[in-house]
Design a protein around this motif. Structure first.
Motif, PDB file in Angstrom:
ATOM      1  N   ASP A 208       0.829  -1.203   0.000  1.00 25.76           N
ATOM      2  CA  ASP A 208       0.000   0.000   0.000  1.00 25.76           C
ATOM      3  C   ASP A 208       0.862   1.252   0.000  1.00 25.76           C
ATOM      4  OD1 ASP A 208      -2.261  -1.546   0.021  1.00 25.76           O
ATOM      5  OD2 ASP A 208      -2.623  -1.366   2.185  1.00 25.76           O
ATOM      6  N   CYS A 209       1.950   1.205   0.760  1.00 25.49           N
ATOM      7  CA  CYS A 209       2.872   2.348   0.801  1.00 25.49           C
ATOM      8  C   CYS A 209       3.522   2.555  -0.564  1.00 25.49           C
ATOM      9  CB  CYS A 209       3.935   2.111   1.875  1.00 25.49           C
ATOM     10  SG  CYS A 209       5.203   3.416   1.970  1.00 25.49           S
ATOM     11  N   MET A 210       3.986   1.473  -1.165  1.00 25.19           N
ATOM     12  CA  MET A 210       4.678   1.570  -2.454  1.00 25.19           C
ATOM     13  C   MET A 210       3.735   2.007  -3.574  1.00 25.19           C
ATOM     14  SD  MET A 210       7.954   0.821  -2.068  1.00 25.19           S
ATOM     15  CE  MET A 210       8.623   0.209  -3.630  1.00 25.19           C
ATOM     16  N   PHE A 215       7.322   3.459  -7.821  1.00 31.55           N
ATOM     17  CA  PHE A 215       7.666   2.037  -7.954  1.00 31.55           C
ATOM     18  C   PHE A 215       6.613   1.179  -7.244  1.00 31.55           C
ATOM     19  CE2 PHE A 215      11.614   4.551  -7.512  1.00 31.55           C
ATOM     20  CZ  PHE A 215      12.064   4.441  -8.826  1.00 31.55           C
ATOM     21  N   PRO A 216       5.428   1.038  -7.836  1.00 27.27           N
ATOM     22  CA  PRO A 216       4.315   0.330  -7.189  1.00 27.27           C
ATOM     23  C   PRO A 216       4.406  -1.197  -7.290  1.00 27.27           C
ATOM     24  CG  PRO A 216       3.618   1.115  -9.330  1.00 27.27           C
ATOM     25  CD  PRO A 216       5.025   1.635  -9.136  1.00 27.27           C
ATOM     26  N   TYR A 217       5.458  -1.757  -6.705  1.00 34.69           N
ATOM     27  CA  TYR A 217       5.621  -3.214  -6.729  1.00 34.69           C
ATOM     28  C   TYR A 217       4.696  -3.860  -5.706  1.00 34.69           C
ATOM     29  CZ  TYR A 217       9.780  -1.899  -9.363  1.00 34.69           C
ATOM     30  OH  TYR A 217      10.632  -1.350 -10.285  1.00 34.69           O
ATOM     31  N   SER A 218       4.390  -5.137  -5.915  1.00 39.04           N
ATOM     32  CA  SER A 218       3.438  -5.811  -5.043  1.00 39.04           C
ATOM     33  C   SER A 218       4.085  -6.493  -3.836  1.00 39.04           C
ATOM     34  CB  SER A 218       2.640  -6.844  -5.840  1.00 39.04           C
ATOM     35  OG  SER A 218       3.498  -7.838  -6.374  1.00 39.04           O
ATOM     36  N   LYS A 237      17.464   4.535  -6.146  1.00 35.48           N
ATOM     37  CA  LYS A 237      16.140   5.145  -5.969  1.00 35.48           C
ATOM     38  C   LYS A 237      15.100   4.108  -5.547  1.00 35.48           C
ATOM     39  CE  LYS A 237      16.855   8.935  -9.273  1.00 35.48           C
ATOM     40  NZ  LYS A 237      16.463   9.513 -10.578  1.00 35.48           N
ATOM     41  N   ILE A 238      15.128   2.947  -6.212  1.00 36.64           N
ATOM     42  CA  ILE A 238      14.176   1.891  -5.860  1.00 36.64           C
ATOM     43  C   ILE A 238      14.438   1.409  -4.433  1.00 36.64           C
ATOM     44  CG2 ILE A 238      13.404  -0.463  -6.364  1.00 36.64           C
ATOM     45  CD1 ILE A 238      14.079   0.076  -9.310  1.00 36.64           C
ATOM     46  N   ALA A 239      15.712   1.195  -4.110  1.00 34.80           N
ATOM     47  CA  ALA A 239      16.070   0.681  -2.791  1.00 34.80           C
ATOM     48  C   ALA A 239      15.681   1.659  -1.681  1.00 34.80           C
ATOM     49  CB  ALA A 239      17.562   0.377  -2.726  1.00 34.80           C
ATOM     50  N   VAL A 240      15.925   2.928  -1.904  1.00 34.03           N
ATOM     51  CA  VAL A 240      15.577   3.926  -0.885  1.00 34.03           C
ATOM     52  C   VAL A 240      14.067   4.007  -0.708  1.00 34.03           C
ATOM     53  CG1 VAL A 240      15.591   6.398  -0.341  1.00 34.03           C
ATOM     54  CG2 VAL A 240      17.682   5.284  -1.147  1.00 34.03           C
ATOM     55  N   THR A 241      13.328   3.951  -1.814  1.00 36.18           N
ATOM     56  CA  THR A 241      11.866   3.965  -1.735  1.00 36.18           C
ATOM     57  C   THR A 241      11.367   2.734  -0.984  1.00 36.18           C
ATOM     58  OG1 THR A 241      11.754   5.117  -3.863  1.00 36.18           O
ATOM     59  CG2 THR A 241       9.731   4.091  -3.080  1.00 36.18           C
ATOM     60  N   ASP A 242      11.914   1.594  -1.321  1.00 37.61           N
ATOM     61  CA  ASP A 242      11.570   0.332  -0.666  1.00 37.61           C
ATOM     62  C   ASP A 242      11.851   0.424   0.840  1.00 37.61           C
ATOM     63  OD1 ASP A 242      11.489  -2.270   0.305  1.00 37.61           O
ATOM     64  OD2 ASP A 242      12.974  -3.073  -1.091  1.00 37.61           O
ATOM     65  N   ALA A 243      13.068   0.835   1.189  1.00 38.65           N
ATOM     66  CA  ALA A 243      13.470   0.910   2.595  1.00 38.65           C
ATOM     67  C   ALA A 243      12.629   1.915   3.369  1.00 38.65           C
ATOM     68  CB  ALA A 243      14.946   1.266   2.696  1.00 38.65           C
ATOM     69  N   THR A 244      12.259   3.022   2.710  1.00 43.31           N
ATOM     70  CA  THR A 244      11.438   4.033   3.366  1.00 43.31           C
ATOM     71  C   THR A 244      10.058   3.480   3.693  1.00 43.31           C
ATOM     72  OG1 THR A 244      12.619   5.832   2.252  1.00 43.31           O
ATOM     73  CG2 THR A 244      10.436   6.338   3.139  1.00 43.31           C
ATOM     74  N   THR A 249       6.096   1.562   7.525  1.00 40.35           N
ATOM     75  CA  THR A 249       5.047   0.577   7.860  1.00 40.35           C
ATOM     76  C   THR A 249       5.471  -0.391   8.961  1.00 40.35           C
ATOM     77  OG1 THR A 249       5.790  -0.970   6.129  1.00 40.35           O
ATOM     78  CG2 THR A 249       4.136   0.678   5.501  1.00 40.35           C
ATOM     79  N   GLY A 250       6.685  -0.214   9.479  1.00 38.18           N
ATOM     80  CA  GLY A 250       7.172  -1.126  10.514  1.00 38.18           C
ATOM     81  C   GLY A 250       7.381  -2.538  10.006  1.00 38.18           C
TER      82      GLY A 250
END
Length: 293
Positions: A208-210, A215-218, A237-244, A249-250
């Motif tokens: 939901d966050c992504m 980068f709206p991966y499932s 960029k993808i990694a930082v978005t993912d990690a964020t 979301t904990g």
């Protein structure tokens, strides 16, 4: 005298090369029940138990090197991976912080430690030399150099491999207990944890966050694959978005909470083994420290 100078090669006596991937009979059918009262943070203790002792492994590498030198080979085995085990990896995820993502993208998900030398390389040709293999693992028949544990796993422990193990760990069976078998023993719990519905709930929260990013991966595995395929700045960029999104979301905390439920049960079952393995490692570390000076 057959003298070959090598750089970083695989220490075949290392746990990563012998036991970590060994199948335990009936492993897939074994189930660990979640504890009614999980011990928060016990996953950290389980990771410590599943990890090797750094000093002992360095001493083992040096003991093998000295033995191989006597056999006429200037062979310097690469140390096995001695970072603490990340048990999130065993349920399909690597821990990824925003700081690490900004610094190195998905480096945490890339292959770690030494790999098999290319067959046509100097190192690969040496490993194909029967005389070198005899010095390292012992001669034929191979069965004579195979040491098996009570639950069916086994490893080659002849030649300089066996000599090094004996110098540092006392005997091959204690070496197996303190390395690969310790790691395998907690995987029974993580296999059960991997089926817990709360993991999918954590993934859905991350998804939901992504969905509101570029980068709206499932699921995280898709982001990792896309990042590694892209490389460069896009990977970052993808990694930082993912990690964020994991942080917001904990995600990692939720995974750890799931692991805690099952590892509370498993570590209780392993209490006596943990104590014995700690003693084996302590003794091995002391021998290694003396050898290394």
């Amino acid at each position: 005298m057959k003298k070959k100078t090598l750089g970083a090669l695989i220490l075949a006596a290392g746990a990563a090369a012998t036991l970590a991937a060994a199948a335990t009979p009936g492993f897939s059918s074994m189930v660990t029940k979640p504890a009614e009262h999980p011990v928060s943070g016990i996953t950290w203790s389980a990771e410590q138990f599943a990890s090797v002792d750094t000093t002992a492994e360095k001493g083992l590498a040096e003991a093998v090197r000295r033995c191989m030198a006597k056999a006429g080979y200037d062979y310097t085995p690469a140390s096995v991976r001695t970072d603490r085990v990340d048990l999130k990896n065993s349920i399909g995820f690597d821990t990824l912080t925003v700081e690490d993502a900004r610094a190195s993208g998905y480096a945490v998900s890339k292959p770690k430690g030494p790999s098999e030398p290319a067959a046509d390389s100097v190192e690969g040709k040496l490993f194909a030399d029967p005389a070198f293999q005899t010095a390292l693992h012992g001669g034929e028949p191979q069965e004579q150099n195979m040491v098996k544990s009570s639950n069916g796993t086994g490893m080659l422990a002849g030649g300089c491999t066996g000599e090094g193990i004996t110098v540092i760990y006392g005997n091959p069976k204690d070496y197996m207990r303190a390395t690969g078998l310790a790691y395998n023993s907690v995987l029974i719990a993580t296999q059960s944890a991997g089926q817990d519905p709360e993991i999918q709930e954590a993934v859905e929260g991350w998804k939901d966050c992504m969905s509101s990013t570029a980068f709206p991966y499932s699921q995280p595995g898709e982001a990792v694959s896309a990042g590694l395929s892209a490389g460069g700045q896009k990977e970052l960029k993808i990694a930082v978005t993912d990690a964020t999104c994991r942080e917001n979301t904990g995600f990692d905390a939720k995974l750890s909470a799931v692991l805690d439920k099952y590892l509370t049960t498993r570590m209780k079952e392993l209490e006596s083994e943990v104590a014995e393995v700690q003693k084996i490692r302590s003794d091995a570390s002391a021998r290694a420290a003396a050898l290394l000076g």
